[in-house]
Design a protein around this motif. Structure first.
Motif, PDB file in Angstrom:
ATOM      1  N   THR A  94      59.204  53.990  27.853  1.00 46.20           N
ATOM      2  CA  THR A  94      57.868  54.476  28.189  1.00 46.20           C
ATOM      3  C   THR A  94      57.687  54.667  29.691  1.00 46.20           C
ATOM      4  O   THR A  94      57.205  55.712  30.129  1.00 46.20           O
ATOM      5  CB  THR A  94      56.780  53.533  27.630  1.00 46.20           C
ATOM      6  OG1 THR A  94      56.937  53.469  26.209  1.00 46.20           O
ATOM      7  CG2 THR A  94      55.393  54.030  27.974  1.00 46.20           C
ATOM      8  N   LEU A 140      59.518  57.744  30.862  1.00 39.89           N
ATOM      9  CA  LEU A 140      58.848  58.974  30.450  1.00 39.89           C
ATOM     10  C   LEU A 140      57.663  59.279  31.353  1.00 39.89           C
ATOM     11  O   LEU A 140      57.467  60.426  31.771  1.00 39.89           O
ATOM     12  CB  LEU A 140      58.401  58.873  28.987  1.00 39.89           C
ATOM     13  CG  LEU A 140      59.506  58.668  27.953  1.00 39.89           C
ATOM     14  CD1 LEU A 140      58.912  58.470  26.560  1.00 39.89           C
ATOM     15  CD2 LEU A 140      60.499  59.809  27.963  1.00 39.89           C
ATOM     16  N   VAL A 141      56.888  58.267  31.665  1.00 36.31           N
ATOM     17  CA  VAL A 141      55.727  58.447  32.548  1.00 36.31           C
ATOM     18  C   VAL A 141      56.184  58.886  33.934  1.00 36.31           C
ATOM     19  O   VAL A 141      55.653  59.846  34.502  1.00 36.31           O
ATOM     20  CB  VAL A 141      54.897  57.145  32.626  1.00 36.31           C
ATOM     21  CG1 VAL A 141      53.842  57.228  33.722  1.00 36.31           C
ATOM     22  CG2 VAL A 141      54.246  56.845  31.276  1.00 36.31           C
ATOM     23  N   GLU A 159      52.025  62.580  27.499  1.00 37.32           N
ATOM     24  CA  GLU A 159      51.863  61.485  26.545  1.00 37.32           C
ATOM     25  C   GLU A 159      52.052  61.942  25.104  1.00 37.32           C
ATOM     26  O   GLU A 159      52.590  61.214  24.277  1.00 37.32           O
ATOM     27  CB  GLU A 159      50.485  60.834  26.715  1.00 37.32           C
ATOM     28  CG  GLU A 159      50.345  59.539  25.952  1.00 37.32           C
ATOM     29  CD  GLU A 159      49.065  58.801  26.279  1.00 37.32           C
ATOM     30  OE1 GLU A 159      48.537  58.155  25.359  1.00 37.32           O
ATOM     31  OE2 GLU A 159      48.607  58.875  27.429  1.00 37.32           O
ATOM     32  N   HIS A 219      55.606  61.322  24.003  1.00 38.29           N
ATOM     33  CA  HIS A 219      56.205  59.995  24.162  1.00 38.29           C
ATOM     34  C   HIS A 219      56.791  59.460  22.857  1.00 38.29           C
ATOM     35  O   HIS A 219      57.873  58.872  22.870  1.00 38.29           O
ATOM     36  CB  HIS A 219      55.203  59.008  24.734  1.00 38.29           C
ATOM     37  CG  HIS A 219      54.986  59.183  26.198  1.00 38.29           C
ATOM     38  ND1 HIS A 219      54.536  58.164  26.996  1.00 38.29           N
ATOM     39  CD2 HIS A 219      55.151  60.252  27.024  1.00 38.29           C
ATOM     40  CE1 HIS A 219      54.434  58.601  28.244  1.00 38.29           C
ATOM     41  NE2 HIS A 219      54.803  59.875  28.270  1.00 38.29           N
ATOM     42  N   SER A 264      60.525  58.306  22.632  1.00 39.16           N
ATOM     43  CA  SER A 264      60.457  56.866  22.894  1.00 39.16           C
ATOM     44  C   SER A 264      61.747  56.122  22.570  1.00 39.16           C
ATOM     45  O   SER A 264      62.033  55.096  23.179  1.00 39.16           O
ATOM     46  CB  SER A 264      59.288  56.238  22.139  1.00 39.16           C
ATOM     47  OG  SER A 264      59.512  56.324  20.735  1.00 39.16           O
ATOM     48  N   PRO A 268      54.519  51.432  22.485  1.00 41.21           N
ATOM     49  CA  PRO A 268      55.397  51.883  23.567  1.00 41.21           C
ATOM     50  C   PRO A 268      56.808  51.342  23.397  1.00 41.21           C
ATOM     51  O   PRO A 268      57.008  50.184  23.029  1.00 41.21           O
ATOM     52  CB  PRO A 268      54.736  51.317  24.826  1.00 41.21           C
ATOM     53  CG  PRO A 268      53.301  51.107  24.443  1.00 41.21           C
ATOM     54  CD  PRO A 268      53.334  50.736  22.975  1.00 41.21           C
TER      55      PRO A 268
END
Length: 159
Positions: free
Chosen positions: A11, A14-15, A21, A24, A28, A7
């Motif tokens: 991270t 993004l969530v 996912e 990501h 990232s 991660p």
């Protein structure tokens, strides 16, 4: 879950933004961008062919208390650019070269949903249509964005 993926610093961002996912690792090192965060854009679906996100009206209004026309365009360009970037693939990126919008109806409260559909997914250009609707499904605006697909430059050496 992706194998061999550590991660990154973005991270949590993004969530929170609803980025699947599977994307990501791609994002990232960059996150989703400060403007996307400020506008409150939240992704629901993401693919080169169809990308959907929501955005609150609150916090994105102009002086008359309605959703700012530029906010419509920010949502449209965000969706079209992410869709084009996914189509570009590894080692390439998308650069917006044209965007236009027609505003059909105003909104002063609630949530706007943007649905981005591919019109053309080529090797050097993509074009997407983005329709923004209100909570009742009424069309608020229609936008079109064209992106040029470019190869990433050589990696820069750290000093």
């Amino acid at each position: 879950m992706m194998d061999n993926f550590t991660p990154g610093p973005f991270t949590e961002e993004l969530v929170t933004a609803g980025i699947p996912e599977r994307l990501h690792e791609w994002l990232s090192g960059y996150g989703i961008g400060a403007l996307v965060l400020k506008m409150g854009i939240h992704f629901l679906e993401m693919s080169p062919e169809r990308t959907v996100a929501t955005m609150p009206v609150e916090g994105n209004t102009q002086v008359a208390g309605i959703l700012h026309g530029g906010a419509h365009v920010v949502l449209a360009e965000t969706l079209g650019s992410f869709a084009a970037g996914m189509h570009a693939g590894t080692g390439r990126h998308a650069v917006g070269i044209e965007v236009n919008a027609t505003h059909h109806r105003s909104i002063d409260t609630g949530t706007v949903t943007g649905t981005c559909i591919a019109i053309h997914l080529g090797g050097t250009l993509t074009t997407h249509e983005v329709v923004m609707t209100d909570d009742k499904g009424r069309r608020l605006s229609t936008a079109r964005i064209t992106n040029m697909l470019r190869d990433n430059g050589p990696a820069k050496k750290a000093d």
